[in-house]
Write a protein that holds these residues in place. Structure first.
Motif, mmCIF file in Angstrom:
data_model
loop_
_atom_site.group_PDB
_atom_site.id
_atom_site.type_symbol
_atom_site.label_atom_id
_atom_site.label_comp_id
_atom_site.label_asym_id
_atom_site.label_seq_id
_atom_site.Cartn_x
_atom_site.Cartn_y
_atom_site.Cartn_z
ATOM 1 N N CYS A 1 -66.267 67.760 -11.219
ATOM 2 C CA CYS A 1 -65.356 66.642 -10.997
ATOM 3 C C CYS A 1 -64.153 66.887 -11.903
ATOM 4 C CB CYS A 1 -66.033 65.313 -11.334
ATOM 5 S SG CYS A 1 -64.928 63.880 -11.201
ATOM 6 N N PHE A 2 -62.998 67.144 -11.290
ATOM 7 C CA PHE A 2 -61.791 67.505 -12.027
ATOM 8 C C PHE A 2 -60.692 66.540 -11.642
ATOM 9 C CE2 PHE A 2 -57.844 70.088 -12.219
ATOM 10 C CZ PHE A 2 -57.831 70.355 -13.589
ATOM 11 N N ASP A 3 -60.225 65.733 -12.613
ATOM 12 C CA ASP A 3 -59.210 64.718 -12.337
ATOM 13 C C ASP A 3 -58.063 64.869 -13.329
ATOM 14 O OD1 ASP A 3 -57.671 62.423 -11.941
ATOM 15 O OD2 ASP A 3 -59.405 61.215 -11.381
ATOM 16 N N PRO A 4 -57.054 65.695 -12.994
ATOM 17 C CA PRO A 4 -55.951 65.890 -13.939
ATOM 18 C C PRO A 4 -55.099 64.643 -14.138
ATOM 19 C CG PRO A 4 -55.510 66.963 -11.827
ATOM 20 C CD PRO A 4 -56.927 66.494 -11.773
ATOM 21 N N GLU B 1 -56.186 61.435 -14.345
ATOM 22 C CA GLU B 1 -56.833 60.601 -15.360
ATOM 23 C C GLU B 1 -57.156 61.402 -16.623
ATOM 24 O OE1 GLU B 1 -57.101 57.446 -15.234
ATOM 25 O OE2 GLU B 1 -56.528 57.141 -13.143
ATOM 26 N N GLY B 2 -57.163 62.738 -16.496
ATOM 27 C CA GLY B 2 -57.294 63.577 -17.684
ATOM 28 C C GLY B 2 -58.707 63.863 -18.134
ATOM 29 N N PHE B 3 -59.636 64.138 -17.200
ATOM 30 C CA PHE B 3 -61.008 64.449 -17.596
ATOM 31 C C PHE B 3 -61.642 65.394 -16.591
ATOM 32 C CE2 PHE B 3 -61.455 60.861 -14.729
ATOM 33 C CZ PHE B 3 -62.521 61.253 -13.926
ATOM 34 N N GLU B 4 -62.777 65.969 -16.967
ATOM 35 C CA GLU B 4 -63.569 66.806 -16.078
ATOM 36 C C GLU B 4 -65.009 66.853 -16.582
ATOM 37 O OE1 GLU B 4 -62.412 70.915 -16.038
ATOM 38 O OE2 GLU B 4 -62.034 70.953 -18.194
ATOM 39 N N PHE B 5 -65.936 67.086 -15.664
ATOM 40 C CA PHE B 5 -67.340 67.313 -16.006
ATOM 41 C C PHE B 5 -68.025 67.901 -14.785
ATOM 42 C CE2 PHE B 5 -67.141 62.986 -14.350
ATOM 43 C CZ PHE B 5 -68.224 62.913 -13.496
ATOM 44 N N ILE B 6 -69.182 68.497 -14.986
ATOM 45 C CA ILE B 6 -69.938 69.048 -13.860
ATOM 46 C C ILE B 6 -71.156 68.170 -13.601
ATOM 47 C CG2 ILE B 6 -69.137 71.391 -14.288
ATOM 48 C CD1 ILE B 6 -71.816 72.062 -15.531
ATOM 49 N N TYR C 1 -78.319 66.620 -19.867
ATOM 50 C CA TYR C 1 -77.753 67.295 -21.039
ATOM 51 C C TYR C 1 -76.585 68.194 -20.628
ATOM 52 C CZ TYR C 1 -81.957 65.803 -23.592
ATOM 53 O OH TYR C 1 -82.962 65.067 -24.179
ATOM 54 N N THR C 2 -76.736 68.874 -19.483
ATOM 55 C CA THR C 2 -75.659 69.742 -18.995
ATOM 56 C C THR C 2 -74.419 68.926 -18.650
ATOM 57 O OG1 THR C 2 -77.239 71.356 -18.112
ATOM 58 C CG2 THR C 2 -75.010 71.400 -17.202
ATOM 59 N N ILE C 3 -74.606 67.795 -17.991
ATOM 60 C CA ILE C 3 -73.482 66.914 -17.650
ATOM 61 C C ILE C 3 -72.765 66.459 -18.914
ATOM 62 C CG2 ILE C 3 -72.854 64.673 -16.688
ATOM 63 C CD1 ILE C 3 -75.176 65.018 -14.702
ATOM 64 N N ALA C 4 -73.530 65.974 -19.882
ATOM 65 C CA ALA C 4 -72.936 65.450 -21.116
ATOM 66 C C ALA C 4 -72.166 66.536 -21.872
ATOM 67 C CB ALA C 4 -74.026 64.847 -21.994
ATOM 68 N N ASP C 5 -72.735 67.716 -21.970
ATOM 69 C CA ASP C 5 -72.075 68.803 -22.699
ATOM 70 C C ASP C 5 -70.811 69.268 -22.016
ATOM 71 O OD1 ASP C 5 -74.064 68.710 -24.606
ATOM 72 O OD2 ASP C 5 -75.207 70.385 -23.769
ATOM 73 N N SER C 6 -70.718 69.065 -20.695
ATOM 74 C CA SER C 6 -69.551 69.556 -19.955
ATOM 75 C C SER C 6 -68.390 68.575 -19.948
ATOM 76 C CB SER C 6 -69.946 69.837 -18.496
ATOM 77 O OG SER C 6 -70.175 68.630 -17.783
ATOM 78 N N PHE C 7 -68.637 67.320 -20.322
ATOM 79 C CA PHE C 7 -67.566 66.317 -20.240
ATOM 80 C C PHE C 7 -66.472 66.641 -21.246
ATOM 81 C CE2 PHE C 7 -65.741 62.183 -21.598
ATOM 82 C CZ PHE C 7 -65.082 61.891 -20.410
ATOM 83 N N THR C 8 -65.237 66.736 -20.742
ATOM 84 C CA THR C 8 -64.102 67.142 -21.570
ATOM 85 C C THR C 8 -62.845 66.408 -21.125
ATOM 86 O OG1 THR C 8 -65.070 69.370 -21.707
ATOM 87 C CG2 THR C 8 -62.784 69.122 -22.435
ATOM 88 N N LEU C 9 -62.028 66.008 -22.098
ATOM 89 C CA LEU C 9 -60.703 65.501 -21.793
ATOM 90 C C LEU C 9 -59.748 66.674 -21.656
ATOM 91 C CD1 LEU C 9 -60.317 62.350 -24.085
ATOM 92 C CD2 LEU C 9 -61.314 62.545 -21.804
ATOM 93 N N LEU C 10 -58.846 66.593 -20.707
ATOM 94 C CA LEU C 10 -57.899 67.668 -20.481
ATOM 95 C C LEU C 10 -56.746 67.584 -21.486
ATOM 96 C CD1 LEU C 10 -57.724 67.441 -16.587
ATOM 97 C CD2 LEU C 10 -59.221 68.884 -17.990
ATOM 98 N N SER C 11 -56.081 68.689 -21.669
ATOM 99 C CA SER C 11 -54.945 68.726 -22.591
ATOM 100 C C SER C 11 -53.829 67.837 -22.060
ATOM 101 C CB SER C 11 -54.426 70.157 -22.749
ATOM 102 O OG SER C 11 -55.443 70.993 -23.286
ATOM 103 N N THR C 12 -53.155 67.148 -22.954
ATOM 104 C CA THR C 12 -52.064 66.268 -22.548
ATOM 105 C C THR C 12 -50.733 66.975 -22.688
ATOM 106 O OG1 THR C 12 -51.990 65.360 -24.810
ATOM 107 C CG2 THR C 12 -53.313 64.197 -23.178
#
Length: 269
Positions: free
Chosen positions: A87-90, A92-97, A258-269
């Protein structure tokens, strides 16, 4: 015999006139080469189409040989890689698998579509607009097809003060306890109990973001659920990713969570 000899002479003369004395193999050799080249190009083009369309899972299979490289290139937005999609949403500025066989929550998708329609509408706003609900709805949500919502992952983005800091609650354990208190109503709902299993802090020094990962259980007379959440804040917004499952299903999905949580990241602004 004389007729056969005459036929052989006639055929030889015809070939000699057409091919300048060359044998059939010599004459048709260039044509065979051209046909072989076109065949190879055709097969190659068909292979590219099959890869691009992920026909029979070919692309997913090939990308599985180097999953981390493929994920770094964000190819899992288009093709599942090692069992996960992105899930990639530039905007809103986040992504995760999340698990590739999960689908978007239809209710959330419908509400998001309605919001976009309102934003794009050329009609003037109503004179007496309805007040917005104080309950934050998920921005995105995914779960197994046909599920009732008890097993899913969702993301809520809430507005907060520009100077809001999760660190003000204390360390990872204190943040976890604060999350549980918000769910149980700080004791105002005695039938709902929350138990902190573990909590940790993951820091991204490049983007200057701190992710608080919290695992906890919530139970009441009517349900028992296991949750893994990630909380972080930036630019006046609080991001809360939450994956939940019935306690009975937790052993089967703990690795995915655990994989979902570890992958959650905010994108660079």
């Amino acid at each position: 015999m004389a007729a056969q000899a005459w036929n052989r002479i006639h055929i030889a003369q015809c070939l000699g006139e057409r091919g300048g004395g060359r044998s059939p193999a010599e004459e048709f050799g260039p044509l065979a080469t051209k046909f072989q080249r076109r065949l190879i190009v055709g097969v190659g083009s068909a292979s590219l189409v099959a890869v691009g369309a992920n026909f029979a899972g070919i692309t997913t299979f090939l990308l599985g040989f180097s999953p981390q490289t493929a994920r770094n290139l964000k190819l899992d937005v288009l093709y599942p890689i090692a069992g996960y999609s992105r899930c990639f949403d530039p905007k809103e500025g986040f992504e995760f698998i999340y698990p590739a066989n999960w689908v978007g929550d239809q209710t959330v998708l419908y509400r998001a579509t309605k919001r976009r329609e309102i934003e794009r509408s050329l009609d003037p706003p109503p004179l007496n607009p309805r007040p917005r609900s104080s309950v934050n709805e998920p921005l995105v949500a995914f779960g197994p097809p046909g599920s009732t919502g008890e097993l899913n992952v969702s993301l809520i983005v809430s507005p907060v003060a520009q100077d809001f800091s999760i660190e003000a609650f204390g360390g990872a354990d204190e943040v976890g306890e604060a999350v549980i208190r918000s769910i149980t109503g700080s004791g105002q709902r005695p039938d709902v109990k929350g138990t902190l299993v573990k909590s940790s802090l993951r820091e991204d020094l490049v983007r200057n973001v701190k992710y608080y990962e919290i695992e906890f259980r919530v139970e009441s007379p009517s349900f028992r659920r296991h949750n893994v959440s990630v909380c972080c804040a930036r630019g006046g917004r609080l991001f809360t990713l939450n994956a939940q499952a019935p306690e009975s299903a937790w052993p089967r999905f703990k690795s995915d969570f655990y994989t979902i949580a570890d992958s959650f990241t905010l994108l660079s602004t």
